[in-house]
Design a protein around this motif. Sequence first.
Motif: not given
Length: 249
Positions: A73-102
């Motif tokens: 279950a841990g391997a499936a959990f970790a593997a499934a999060g890698m691509l979404p994490a990369a995509a979300a990380g690219a999108a995060a640069v367009h969001v204000p840091q304060a909003l992300l922190t909140v």
Amino acid sequence: MTALILALVAGAVVGLTLGALGGGGSVLAVPALVYLLGFTPAAATTASLVIVTATSLTALYTHARAGQVRWKAGAAFAAAGMLPAAAAGAAAVHVPQALLTVAFAATAALSALAMLRPAATARRASGDVPPGRAAAAGAGLGTLTGLLGVGGGFLAVPALVTVLAFEMEAAVGTSLLVITVNSVASLATRSGAAASLDWTVIGPFAGTAVLGAWDGKRMAAKVTGPRMQRIFAGVLLVVAAFMLADALT
């Protein structure tokens, strides 16, 4: 000398937290590197990945020896999060840091409250979790982690407990597998930045963190699952409050 002492103390705290609770490495390491040791935020993030990778591997080994890691279950959990994490990380640069922190503070607080609910005491001792369910939860966590920048362990444990119904001990051990995979993947994209880090500080920091992880595992073995769950939820609420206050000031 002062920087060395601070690095040793901060490393011990990070290691104890990761070893005992299965999360909190980046949340604690990055502020320590920035506010105590004078790293820039960018350098602190990369240095934190180095420290957390070494510490998580050590803590993962100790929990695996105790049979507290649900590998499938841990391997499936970790593997499934890698691509979404990369995509979300690219999108995060367009969001204000304060909003992300909140947003992170709110997510952390909600996770803590979910863990404190009486319904959260039901556990899945066997770890026989449908792979699809584990993958869906991992993708959701990966998205949050990539978008918010931190929180792999601190959000993985509540997800494993409340969504996948893991007992707390297995959630802590399995979260270390998730943290290790995420940290190695993130560090691989920062190999150039790692070469310019101050290793005279990072080395002692990582060394005491690794030793602290062993002690953290021994401490966790003396605490019951429900009590550890309450402790984890309490720490999560404190972190959420600190980050919210930092974002609003």
